[in-house]
Write an enzyme that holds these catalytic residues in place. Structure first.
Site, mmCIF file in Angstrom:
data_model
loop_
_atom_site.group_PDB
_atom_site.id
_atom_site.type_symbol
_atom_site.label_atom_id
_atom_site.label_comp_id
_atom_site.label_asym_id
_atom_site.label_seq_id
_atom_site.Cartn_x
_atom_site.Cartn_y
_atom_site.Cartn_z
ATOM 1 N N ARG A 199 0.737 -1.294 -0.138
ATOM 2 C CA ARG A 199 -0.046 0.053 0.042
ATOM 3 C C ARG A 199 0.842 1.264 0.134
ATOM 4 O O ARG A 199 0.479 2.379 -0.118
ATOM 5 C CB ARG A 199 -1.161 -0.164 1.320
ATOM 6 C CG ARG A 199 -2.014 1.121 1.075
ATOM 7 C CD ARG A 199 -3.434 0.728 1.854
ATOM 8 N NE ARG A 199 -3.230 0.154 2.963
ATOM 9 C CZ ARG A 199 -2.874 0.606 4.250
ATOM 10 N NH1 ARG A 199 -2.460 1.684 4.146
ATOM 11 N NH2 ARG A 199 -2.874 -0.326 5.298
ATOM 12 N N TYR A 236 -17.063 14.927 -17.061
ATOM 13 C CA TYR A 236 -17.450 13.430 -17.061
ATOM 14 C C TYR A 236 -18.570 13.384 -15.895
ATOM 15 O O TYR A 236 -18.365 13.988 -14.749
ATOM 16 C CB TYR A 236 -16.321 12.543 -16.701
ATOM 17 C CG TYR A 236 -16.469 11.395 -16.288
ATOM 18 C CD1 TYR A 236 -17.219 10.320 -17.143
ATOM 19 C CD2 TYR A 236 -16.458 10.741 -15.042
ATOM 20 C CE1 TYR A 236 -17.492 9.113 -16.852
ATOM 21 C CE2 TYR A 236 -16.542 9.479 -14.690
ATOM 22 C CZ TYR A 236 -17.297 8.521 -15.651
ATOM 23 O OH TYR A 236 -17.470 7.137 -15.265
ATOM 24 N N ASP A 287 -8.501 17.348 -16.525
ATOM 25 C CA ASP A 287 -8.913 15.936 -16.837
ATOM 26 C C ASP A 287 -8.264 15.913 -18.133
ATOM 27 O O ASP A 287 -9.225 16.232 -19.245
ATOM 28 C CB ASP A 287 -10.249 15.537 -16.573
ATOM 29 C CG ASP A 287 -10.381 14.241 -16.831
ATOM 30 O OD1 ASP A 287 -9.864 13.376 -17.695
ATOM 31 O OD2 ASP A 287 -11.172 13.439 -16.200
ATOM 32 N N LYS A 326 -9.238 4.341 -20.194
ATOM 33 C CA LYS A 326 -9.672 4.581 -21.497
ATOM 34 C C LYS A 326 -8.467 4.594 -22.387
ATOM 35 O O LYS A 326 -8.106 3.321 -22.496
ATOM 36 C CB LYS A 326 -10.159 6.014 -21.408
ATOM 37 C CG LYS A 326 -11.342 6.181 -20.245
ATOM 38 C CD LYS A 326 -12.538 5.555 -20.466
ATOM 39 C CE LYS A 326 -13.276 5.578 -19.006
ATOM 40 N NZ LYS A 326 -13.541 6.943 -18.558
HETATM 41 C C1 LIG Z 1 -14.108 7.249 -17.385
HETATM 42 C C2 LIG Z 1 -13.647 8.814 -17.164
HETATM 43 C C3 LIG Z 1 -13.438 8.893 -15.726
HETATM 44 C C4 LIG Z 1 -13.438 8.035 -14.631
HETATM 45 O O1 LIG Z 1 -12.632 7.048 -14.636
HETATM 46 P P1 LIG Z 1 -12.915 5.603 -14.073
HETATM 47 O O2 LIG Z 1 -11.439 4.893 -14.524
HETATM 48 O O3 LIG Z 1 -14.195 5.180 -14.890
HETATM 49 O O4 LIG Z 1 -12.900 5.880 -12.634
HETATM 50 C C5 LIG Z 1 -12.947 10.511 -15.459
HETATM 51 N N1 LIG Z 1 -12.760 11.497 -16.332
HETATM 52 C C6 LIG Z 1 -13.272 11.181 -17.445
HETATM 53 C C7 LIG Z 1 -13.073 12.219 -18.714
HETATM 54 C C8 LIG Z 1 -13.678 9.842 -18.216
HETATM 55 O O5 LIG Z 1 -14.171 9.509 -19.302
#
Ligand SMILES: *Cc1c(COP(=O)(O)O)cnc(C)c1O
Length: 417
Positions: free
Chosen positions: A72, A127, A193, A218
């Site tokens: 951790r 998001y 982001d 993603k």
């Molecule tokens: C999917 C997504 C998230 C969240 O990520 P997870 O891996 O699903 O927790 C945050 N920001 C954007 C732009 C996303 O497409």
């Protein structure tokens, strides 16, 4: 050791993607990334074990040759991925988590509750999950949702962080990062982001952001088989983020880190190929009568920030949002008629996906801030563009066939030219 250490800082982006975070492999005598699954690690002595613990509890790395103590606190496979991603984002460091939302949670806690601040400024649209986390009050932080122009006025002495997303999920609105940074004027760190653009198309740190968040689930992973998140930043913020991670435990598993690090090597190539196809499809969709509007950063009628393409954002990317002329019934027919596009949430993988954000990913967003129900989001994969066009064509034809009498003046045959 020193004579085999390679300086990656001069490598161009494609070479960096292949080599970053791998500079200790030759000394280890291996070619592929090693996977260390240890949950615990041998301790030399009471005293040195304690010193290692203290170093990591403060958010640092274990001392040279020292014990990682407990997974951790530190894992070398995860740390290699973090080093690679940091280099690609022009950052000093990065900190990886078990999901994008775990990363977002840690960033909020590190910059507010752990720093005696209680306020966040967030630029909509975001998001759906991020919007929901901020709006839910779950983390005990006050959040002001604003437009990009209102950020400077919204920041107060109690503001721990400003959050923005560009291109934003799902409508691909662009936000000028340098302008946000200017408005904030150093009063709080700015988190961007960067999930949609990836470091291949945009490096927010170069424009004044302090924290760059990715849902690694993603594009970074790119194959739909890892859930993960990561934040690139300077060493000081990274230490604060690691402290939160060590205490709250939102870890990325080393097997996930291995896959994500491997994914980085093909990221520039995947992104370019997916973007090439997306440009073809976006232009083609624009000519269809079933589609009222195509949101794609390349188009000059793209609402927000189209002037940022070519400067802040190096390419339009591989995500497209469309507004269906026939509203929700058309959306329903369209998504269920597609064959090659899988009707599923998530994005950024090698296979093409389609979903309606208002019904799914953005469902928890407050109604006034939710994308319209007629918006459909397409994530373009690595299939042949012609196969994807054929699939879209037959699904849109099915939409037209569903409503033959809706607008008597508009013959489906004529309007589909
Ligand atoms: C999917 C997504 C998230 C969240 O990520 P997870 O891996 O699903 O927790 C945050 N920001 C954007 C732009 C996303 O497409």
């Amino acid at each position: 050791m020193a004579d085999t250490f390679r300086d990656d800082s001069t490598l161009r982006p494609d070479s960096l993607a292949v080599h970053a975070g791998r500079d200790d492999l030759t000394d280890l005598g291996v070619h592929a990334l090693p996977i260390d699954l240890s949950t615990t690690n041998p301790l030399d002595s009471l005293e040195s074990g304690g010193a290692c613990y203290d170093a990591m509890a403060g958010g640092g790395a274990p001392p040279e040759g020292g014990s990682a103590v407990y997974a951790r606190l530190w894992n070398p496979t995860v740390a290699r991925f973090e080093k690679g991603l940091a280099a690609m984002e022009h950052a000093e460091a990065s900190v990886a988590y078990g999901s994008g939302m775990a990363a977002m949670t840690a960033a909020i806690l590190a910059t507010t509750r752990a720093s005696n601040k209680g306020h966040i400024v967030a630029v909509r649209p975001l998001y759906g999950g991020s919007d929901h986390l901020l709006d839910s009050g779950l983390l005990g932080v006050d959040v002001d949702f604003v437009t990009a122009e209102q950020v400077g006025d919204a920041v107060t002495p109690d503001t721990g962080m400003v959050i923005a997303e560009t291109p934003a999920n799902p409508t691909l609105d662009l936000v000028d990062i340098a302008d946000l940074s200017h408005q904030i004027g150093g009063r709080a760190p700015l988190l961007v982001d960067n999930t949609f653009a990836t470091p291949v198309l945009q490096n927010p740190i170069d424009h004044g952001a302090q924290l760059v968040l990715h849902s690694a689930t993603k594009y970074l992973g790119g194959h739909g088989d890892v859930v993960g998140g990561v934040i690139a930043c300077d060493a000081e913020l990274a230490a604060a983020l690691r402290r939160v991670r060590a205490v709250t435990g939102g870890l990325l598993h080393p097997l996930g880190a291995y896959l994500l690090h491997r994914g980085l090597t093909t990221l520039p190539t995947r992104m370019r190929a997916q973007q090439r196809t997306a440009r073809i499809l976006a232009a083609w969709l624009r000519g269809r009568p079933e589609v009222d509007r195509v949101h794609y950063p390349e188009f000059t009628d793209h609402e927000a920030g189209s002037g940022l393409l070519g400067t802040q954002l190096r390419g339009p990317g591989a995500m497209i949002a469309i507004e269906m002329h026939g509203g929700v019934p058309a959306v329903e027919t369209f998504v269920s008629s597609l064959n090659l596009f899988l009707h599923a949430v998530s994005l950024g993988g090698v296979d093409s996906l389609v979903q309606a954000p208002a019904a799914l990913t953005h469902r928890p967003v407050a109604e006034h801030a939710r994308p319209a129900a007629r918006v459909v989001r397409l994530s373009i994969g690595l299939e042949d563009a012609d196969d994807l066009v054929e699939d879209l064509d037959q699904a849109l034809t099915a939409v037209t066939a569903q409503r033959p009498s809706e607008s008597g003046h508009r013959s489906p045959v004529l309007s589909s030219v």
